[in-house]
Write a protein that holds these residues in place. Structure first.
Motif, PDB file in Angstrom:
ATOM      1  N   SER A 172       0.986  -1.174  -0.272  1.00  0.00           N
ATOM      2  CA  SER A 172       0.418   0.249   0.066  1.00  0.00           C
ATOM      3  C   SER A 172       0.540   1.477  -0.408  1.00  0.00           C
ATOM      4  CB  SER A 172      -0.924  -0.306   1.033  1.00  0.00           C
ATOM      5  OG  SER A 172      -0.353   0.446   2.617  1.00  0.00           O
ATOM      6  N   THR A 173       2.216   1.170   0.123  1.00  0.00           N
ATOM      7  CA  THR A 173       2.959   2.721   0.662  1.00  0.00           C
ATOM      8  C   THR A 173       3.499   2.552  -1.211  1.00  0.00           C
ATOM      9  OG1 THR A 173       4.824   1.715   1.052  1.00  0.00           O
ATOM     10  CG2 THR A 173       3.483   1.582   2.641  1.00  0.00           C
ATOM     11  N   LYS A 174       3.207   1.620  -1.745  1.00  0.00           N
ATOM     12  CA  LYS A 174       3.859   1.620  -3.338  1.00  0.00           C
ATOM     13  C   LYS A 174       2.469   2.202  -4.329  1.00  0.00           C
ATOM     14  CE  LYS A 174       8.176   0.832  -1.830  1.00  0.00           C
ATOM     15  NZ  LYS A 174       8.124  -0.226  -2.809  1.00  0.00           N
ATOM     16  N   TRP A 175       1.284   2.620  -4.028  1.00  0.00           N
ATOM     17  CA  TRP A 175       0.037   2.424  -4.809  1.00  0.00           C
ATOM     18  C   TRP A 175       0.229   4.320  -5.278  1.00  0.00           C
ATOM     19  CZ3 TRP A 175      -4.043   0.201  -0.886  1.00  0.00           C
ATOM     20  CH2 TRP A 175      -3.471  -1.474  -1.135  1.00  0.00           C
ATOM     21  N   ASN A 176      -0.579   4.204  -6.045  1.00  0.00           N
ATOM     22  CA  ASN A 176      -1.260   5.925  -6.185  1.00  0.00           C
ATOM     23  C   ASN A 176      -2.339   5.774  -6.082  1.00  0.00           C
ATOM     24  OD1 ASN A 176      -2.062   7.925  -7.402  1.00  0.00           O
ATOM     25  ND2 ASN A 176      -0.223   7.937  -9.552  1.00  0.00           N
ATOM     26  N   ILE A 177      -2.748   7.022  -4.745  1.00  0.00           N
ATOM     27  CA  ILE A 177      -3.662   7.143  -3.576  1.00  0.00           C
ATOM     28  C   ILE A 177      -5.118   7.733  -4.957  1.00  0.00           C
ATOM     29  CG2 ILE A 177      -5.202   7.440  -1.548  1.00  0.00           C
ATOM     30  CD1 ILE A 177      -3.860   5.489  -2.028  1.00  0.00           C
ATOM     31  N   GLU A 178      -4.187   8.670  -5.239  1.00  0.00           N
ATOM     32  CA  GLU A 178      -5.269   9.605  -6.378  1.00  0.00           C
ATOM     33  C   GLU A 178      -5.531   8.582  -7.959  1.00  0.00           C
ATOM     34  OE1 GLU A 178      -5.960  13.060  -5.594  1.00  0.00           O
ATOM     35  OE2 GLU A 178      -5.283  12.410  -4.319  1.00  0.00           O
ATOM     36  N   MET A 179      -5.105   7.795  -8.309  1.00  0.00           N
ATOM     37  CA  MET A 179      -5.596   6.632  -9.445  1.00  0.00           C
ATOM     38  C   MET A 179      -6.578   6.852  -8.584  1.00  0.00           C
ATOM     39  SD  MET A 179      -2.895   6.591 -12.365  1.00  0.00           S
ATOM     40  CE  MET A 179      -2.089   4.574 -11.492  1.00  0.00           C
ATOM     41  N   LEU A 180      -6.548   6.125  -7.489  1.00  0.00           N
ATOM     42  CA  LEU A 180      -7.225   4.740  -6.590  1.00  0.00           C
ATOM     43  C   LEU A 180      -8.608   5.398  -7.070  1.00  0.00           C
ATOM     44  CD1 LEU A 180      -8.047   2.355  -5.603  1.00  0.00           C
ATOM     45  CD2 LEU A 180      -7.748   3.063  -3.433  1.00  0.00           C
ATOM     46  N   LYS A 181      -8.933   6.514  -6.631  1.00  0.00           N
ATOM     47  CA  LYS A 181      -9.867   8.102  -6.315  1.00  0.00           C
ATOM     48  C   LYS A 181     -10.322   8.339  -7.065  1.00  0.00           C
ATOM     49  CE  LYS A 181      -8.068  10.064  -1.986  1.00  0.00           C
ATOM     50  NZ  LYS A 181      -7.544  11.572  -1.260  1.00  0.00           N
ATOM     51  N   GLN A 182      -9.242   8.591  -8.743  1.00  0.00           N
ATOM     52  CA  GLN A 182     -10.678   9.283  -9.338  1.00  0.00           C
ATOM     53  C   GLN A 182     -11.366   7.210  -9.987  1.00  0.00           C
ATOM     54  OE1 GLN A 182      -7.442   9.791 -11.967  1.00  0.00           O
ATOM     55  NE2 GLN A 182      -6.260  11.964 -10.846  1.00  0.00           N
ATOM     56  N   ASP A 183     -10.987   6.027  -9.839  1.00  0.00           N
ATOM     57  CA  ASP A 183     -10.709   5.428 -10.802  1.00  0.00           C
ATOM     58  C   ASP A 183     -12.092   4.567  -9.876  1.00  0.00           C
ATOM     59  OD1 ASP A 183      -9.279   5.170 -12.374  1.00  0.00           O
ATOM     60  OD2 ASP A 183      -8.404   3.059 -11.378  1.00  0.00           O
ATOM     61  N   ILE A 184     -12.614   4.927  -8.874  1.00  0.00           N
ATOM     62  CA  ILE A 184     -13.537   5.036  -7.293  1.00  0.00           C
ATOM     63  C   ILE A 184     -14.694   6.129  -8.636  1.00  0.00           C
ATOM     64  CG2 ILE A 184     -14.792   4.928  -5.585  1.00  0.00           C
ATOM     65  CD1 ILE A 184     -11.942   3.979  -4.283  1.00  0.00           C
ATOM     66  N   LYS A 185     -14.230   7.405  -8.512  1.00  0.00           N
ATOM     67  CA  LYS A 185     -15.459   7.806  -8.683  1.00  0.00           C
ATOM     68  C   LYS A 185     -16.010   7.383 -10.460  1.00  0.00           C
ATOM     69  CE  LYS A 185     -15.875  12.775  -9.415  1.00  0.00           C
ATOM     70  NZ  LYS A 185     -15.402  14.684  -9.778  1.00  0.00           N
ATOM     71  N   TYR A 186     -15.324   6.725 -11.213  1.00  0.00           N
ATOM     72  CA  TYR A 186     -15.311   6.942 -12.124  1.00  0.00           C
ATOM     73  C   TYR A 186     -16.476   5.486 -12.132  1.00  0.00           C
ATOM     74  CZ  TYR A 186     -15.143   4.685 -17.525  1.00  0.00           C
ATOM     75  OH  TYR A 186     -15.750   4.734 -18.360  1.00  0.00           O
ATOM     76  N   ARG A 187     -15.557   4.649 -11.439  1.00  0.00           N
ATOM     77  CA  ARG A 187     -16.625   3.275 -11.154  1.00  0.00           C
ATOM     78  C   ARG A 187     -18.285   3.741 -10.675  1.00  0.00           C
ATOM     79  NH1 ARG A 187     -18.722  -0.593  -8.134  1.00  0.00           N
ATOM     80  NH2 ARG A 187     -19.108  -2.418  -8.821  1.00  0.00           N
ATOM     81  N   ASN A 188     -18.494   4.657  -9.668  1.00  0.00           N
ATOM     82  CA  ASN A 188     -19.682   4.879  -9.272  1.00  0.00           C
ATOM     83  C   ASN A 188     -20.567   5.611 -10.216  1.00  0.00           C
ATOM     84  OD1 ASN A 188     -19.280   2.966  -7.468  1.00  0.00           O
ATOM     85  ND2 ASN A 188     -17.893   5.164  -6.374  1.00  0.00           N
ATOM     86  N   SER A 189     -20.235   6.854 -11.280  1.00  0.00           N
ATOM     87  CA  SER A 189     -20.587   7.135 -12.310  1.00  0.00           C
ATOM     88  C   SER A 189     -21.115   6.786 -13.723  1.00  0.00           C
ATOM     89  CB  SER A 189     -19.746   8.881 -12.197  1.00  0.00           C
ATOM     90  OG  SER A 189     -19.079   8.214 -13.119  1.00  0.00           O
ATOM     91  N   LYS A 190     -20.599   5.580 -13.763  1.00  0.00           N
ATOM     92  CA  LYS A 190     -20.801   5.421 -14.994  1.00  0.00           C
ATOM     93  C   LYS A 190     -21.803   4.349 -15.723  1.00  0.00           C
ATOM     94  CE  LYS A 190     -17.460   7.699 -16.938  1.00  0.00           C
ATOM     95  NZ  LYS A 190     -18.972   9.223 -18.285  1.00  0.00           N
ATOM     96  N   GLU A 191     -22.396   3.737 -16.330  1.00  0.00           N
ATOM     97  CA  GLU A 191     -23.760   2.740 -17.179  1.00  0.00           C
ATOM     98  C   GLU A 191     -22.814   1.432 -17.196  1.00  0.00           C
ATOM     99  OE1 GLU A 191     -27.544   1.210 -18.898  1.00  0.00           O
ATOM    100  OE2 GLU A 191     -26.747   3.182 -19.132  1.00  0.00           O
ATOM    101  N   ASN A 192     -22.338   0.805 -16.566  1.00  0.00           N
ATOM    102  CA  ASN A 192     -21.793  -0.442 -17.596  1.00  0.00           C
ATOM    103  C   ASN A 192     -22.092  -1.197 -18.911  1.00  0.00           C
ATOM    104  OD1 ASN A 192     -19.025  -1.538 -17.829  1.00  0.00           O
ATOM    105  ND2 ASN A 192     -20.430  -3.582 -16.906  1.00  0.00           N
ATOM    106  N   ARG A 193     -21.730  -0.961 -19.819  1.00  0.00           N
ATOM    107  CA  ARG A 193     -21.982  -1.787 -20.547  1.00  0.00           C
ATOM    108  C   ARG A 193     -21.409  -2.886 -22.030  1.00  0.00           C
ATOM    109  NH1 ARG A 193     -24.742   1.876 -25.129  1.00  0.00           N
ATOM    110  NH2 ARG A 193     -22.839   2.661 -24.260  1.00  0.00           N
ATOM    111  N   LEU A 194     -20.016  -2.756 -21.259  1.00  0.00           N
ATOM    112  CA  LEU A 194     -19.457  -3.339 -21.355  1.00  0.00           C
ATOM    113  C   LEU A 194     -19.009  -4.712 -21.081  1.00  0.00           C
ATOM    114  CD1 LEU A 194     -16.359  -0.685 -21.078  1.00  0.00           C
ATOM    115  CD2 LEU A 194     -17.605  -1.483 -23.205  1.00  0.00           C
ATOM    116  N   PRO A 195     -18.420  -5.613 -21.797  1.00  0.00           N
ATOM    117  CA  PRO A 195     -18.513  -6.929 -21.207  1.00  0.00           C
ATOM    118  C   PRO A 195     -17.792  -7.261 -20.087  1.00  0.00           C
ATOM    119  CG  PRO A 195     -17.583  -7.173 -23.687  1.00  0.00           C
ATOM    120  CD  PRO A 195     -17.603  -5.324 -23.269  1.00  0.00           C
TER     121      PRO A 195
END
Length: 249
Positions: free
Chosen positions: A43-66
Motif C-alpha cells: 500500500s505504500t507504493k500505490w497511487n492513491i489519487e488514481m484509485l480515487k479517480q477510478d472509484i469516482k469513475y466506477r460509481n458514475s458510469k453505467e457499465n455496458r461493457l463485457p
C-alpha cells in the motif's frame, strides 16, 4: 463516440522520437515481474489519487461493457522506470463503412512507445495491438448504443481493452491484451485468438446467430495508419468474399 475516428490518449503525451534515442530499452524479466507484483500488494507504493479517480469513475458510469470496471489500487507507474509508460489509446469507425450494400464497423486498441516496446516499434509513435472489423445491420446514430469501447492502463506494463458491437439480433463482445513480454491474445464471444497470428479479426454474424471469423496478419501499425490499412483490406478479394458471401445478416 459520434465522430468517425475517436482516439483517446491518456494525459501522458508522447515524447519526441529523439528522446528515445538517448534512453536504453528495458527488457521485462522475472526480477522486474516479482518486484512489480510486490509493489501491487504494498500500500505504500500505490497511487492513491488514481484509485480515487477510478472509484469516482466506477460509481458514475453505467457499465455496458463485457467486463465490469473495477477500482483497484495500483503502484506508481514511475516505479518501473523513466518513460516506461506514455499512454494508451482506442478508436475506430462507429458510423459505418459501405461495402456494396452492407455496413462495416471497426475499432482498435493502441499503446504508445515506451522503453519496453521501443525496439519493436522502431520509428512509430505507438502500436495498434488489436483491431476488429464487424459486419452489422444496426447502427444507432442518435445514442450510439450499438457500440462501446474502453482501454485501461491500470495493469501497466500490461494493457487490456474491451468493447462490444450490437447487431439487430446479436452482441459481439471482445477483449484484447498485450503484455510486457509481448504475449498478445483476444477473446471474441468466448473464442480465443492468438494475436501473433494476426492482430486484425474480421467477424461476420449469421442470420442463425452463429459467427464466422477471419484473422489477418499485418506489420506493426500506428493509430494513424490503421484507417488506410482497413480501407486497403476491404479492397482485397478474399476479404470481400468473406463479408459479402459468408456474412448473411
Amino acid at each position: 463516440m459520434k465522430k468517425r475516428i475517436i482516439i483517446l490518449i491518456s494525459l501522458f503525451f508522447l515524447l519526441s522520437l529523439e528522446s528515445y534515442a538517448q534512453k536504453d530499452s528495458l527488457n521485462w524479466n522475472k526480477t522486474k515481474e516479482l518486484e512489480h507484483l510486490n509493489n501491487r500488494q504494498d500500500s505504500t507504493k500505490w497511487n492513491i489519487e488514481m484509485l480515487k479517480q477510478d472509484i469516482k469513475y466506477r460509481n458514475s458510469k453505467e457499465n455496458r461493457l463485457p467486463i465490469n470496471f473495477g477500482a483497484w489500487p495500483v503502484p506508481e507507474y514511475s516505479l518501473l522506470g523513466e518513460d516506461t509508460f506514455n499512454g494508451v489509446g482506442n478508436g475506430g469507425n462507429f458510423t459505418g463503412i459501405d461495402l456494396n450494400e452492407k455496413k462495416l464497423l471497426y475499432s482498435f486498441f493502441s499503446v504508445n512507445k515506451n522503453r519496453f516496446n521501443q525496439k519493436s516499434l522502431n520509428n512509430k509513435p505507438n502500436e495498434v495491438f488489436f483491431s476488429i472489423v464487424i459486419l452489422t445491420d444496426f447502427i444507432d446514430t442518435k445514442d450510439y448504443s450499438h457500440a462501446g469501447i474502453y482501454i485501461s492502463s491500470r495493469n501497466n506494463p500490461d494493457y487490456i481493452g474491451e468493447g462490444f458491437f450490437k447487431t439487430k439480433n446479436n452482441k459481439i463482445d471482445y477483449l484484447a491484451f498485450l503484455t510486457s513480454n509481448r504475449d498478445e491474445y483476444a477473446i471474441v464471444n468466448m473464442r480465443l485468438f492468438n494475436l501473433k497470428h494476426g492482430r486484425t479479426i474480421l467477424i461476420a454474424p449469421q442470420e442463425d446467430g452463429s459467427l464466422r471469423s477471419m484473422q489477418i496478419e499485418s506489420p506493426i501499425l500506428s493509430d494513424i495508419e490503421i484507417e488506410n490499412f482497413i480501407k486497403s483490406l476491404l479492397e482485397k478479394k478474399n476479404v470481400k468474399t468473406f463479408f459479402l458471401k459468408q456474412g448473411t445478416i
